[in-house]
Design a protein around this motif. Structure first.
Motif, PDB file in Angstrom:
ATOM      1  N   GLY A   4       0.757  -1.229   0.000  1.00 52.01           N
ATOM      2  CA  GLY A   4       0.000   0.000   0.000  1.00 52.01           C
ATOM      3  C   GLY A   4       0.793   1.287   0.000  1.00 52.01           C
ATOM      4  O   GLY A   4       0.364   2.246   0.613  1.00 52.01           O
ATOM      5  N   ILE A   5       1.936   1.322  -0.646  1.00 53.40           N
ATOM      6  CA  ILE A   5       2.686   2.570  -0.755  1.00 53.40           C
ATOM      7  C   ILE A   5       1.991   3.439  -1.798  1.00 53.40           C
ATOM      8  O   ILE A   5       1.755   2.995  -2.929  1.00 53.40           O
ATOM      9  N   PHE A   6       1.645   4.663  -1.432  1.00 48.31           N
ATOM     10  CA  PHE A   6       1.003   5.548  -2.404  1.00 48.31           C
ATOM     11  C   PHE A   6       1.434   6.990  -2.190  1.00 48.31           C
ATOM     12  O   PHE A   6       1.988   7.346  -1.157  1.00 48.31           O
ATOM     13  N   HIS A  88       5.131  22.422  -6.430  1.00 46.63           N
ATOM     14  CA  HIS A  88       4.415  21.171  -6.197  1.00 46.63           C
ATOM     15  C   HIS A  88       4.801  20.572  -4.852  1.00 46.63           C
ATOM     16  O   HIS A  88       5.783  20.983  -4.243  1.00 46.63           O
ATOM     17  N   ARG A  89       4.014  19.579  -4.424  1.00 42.97           N
ATOM     18  CA  ARG A  89       4.321  18.809  -3.223  1.00 42.97           C
ATOM     19  C   ARG A  89       3.888  17.364  -3.438  1.00 42.97           C
ATOM     20  O   ARG A  89       2.891  17.089  -4.100  1.00 42.97           O
ATOM     21  N   PHE A  90       4.677  16.438  -2.905  1.00 47.47           N
ATOM     22  CA  PHE A  90       4.358  15.012  -2.941  1.00 47.47           C
ATOM     23  C   PHE A  90       4.500  14.460  -1.534  1.00 47.47           C
ATOM     24  O   PHE A  90       5.549  14.608  -0.904  1.00 47.47           O
ATOM     25  N   GLU A  91       3.463  13.822  -1.032  1.00 45.95           N
ATOM     26  CA  GLU A  91       3.495  13.133   0.247  1.00 45.95           C
ATOM     27  C   GLU A  91       3.419  11.639  -0.046  1.00 45.95           C
ATOM     28  O   GLU A  91       2.552  11.200  -0.799  1.00 45.95           O
ATOM     29  N   ASP A  97      -1.353   4.425   6.328  1.00 48.39           N
ATOM     30  CA  ASP A  97      -1.674   5.842   6.110  1.00 48.39           C
ATOM     31  C   ASP A  97      -0.770   6.779   6.900  1.00 48.39           C
ATOM     32  O   ASP A  97      -1.182   7.873   7.301  1.00 48.39           O
ATOM     33  N   GLU A  98       0.466   6.360   7.127  1.00 41.66           N
ATOM     34  CA  GLU A  98       1.457   7.204   7.791  1.00 41.66           C
ATOM     35  C   GLU A  98       2.343   7.843   6.724  1.00 41.66           C
ATOM     36  O   GLU A  98       2.825   7.151   5.827  1.00 41.66           O
ATOM     37  N   MET A  99       2.524   9.161   6.821  1.00 44.27           N
ATOM     38  CA  MET A  99       3.395   9.822   5.864  1.00 44.27           C
ATOM     39  C   MET A  99       4.838   9.413   6.157  1.00 44.27           C
ATOM     40  O   MET A  99       5.328   9.593   7.262  1.00 44.27           O
TER      41      MET A  99
END
Length: 113
Positions: A4-6, A88-91, A97-99
């Motif tokens: 589940g890496i997203f 831009h930003r990417f999390e 669901d932990e950043m």
């Protein structure tokens, strides 16, 4: 293998679909341009979606099999956007669901309250 890496992200001023495709191709990506999307074929499931519609701004859909792969692909895309001074930003999130990663250009991370 990580489950589940997203990636969740945003672009402040979206370039046109043709300009985004040109930017990604110029950065060395294998790009497929569809009617409403731009797919980066050499990145795990990295797609700029909803291009060409008038309902909403485009969105980013990206996931990967491992944190390492997702981070590498996100860094390549971030570098391509930054080279054109696109804010831009990417999390990057894990299966809980932990950043676990944050990349940006001129979009600092907001402090957690």
């Amino acid at each position: 293998m990580d489950d589940g890496i997203f990636l969740s992200g945003g672009i402040d001023q979206w370039p046109s679909k043709s300009e985004m495709a040109r930017i990604m191709q110029g950065a060395g990506f294998d790009v497929y341009v569809g009617q409403y999307s731009i797919r980066l074929r050499d990145c795990d499931h990295f797609v700029f979606q909803s291009y060409g519609g008038d309902i909403c701004e485009p969105t980013i859909d990206a996931d990967g099999n491992t944190l390492e792969t997702m981070t590498r692909d996100a860094q390549r895309v971030s570098n391509a956007l930054a080279a054109h001074d696109i804010r831009h930003r990417f999390e990057i999130y894990n299966g809980n669901d932990e950043m676990v990663g944050y990349l940006h250009h001129k979009w600092p991370q907001a402090p957690v309250v």
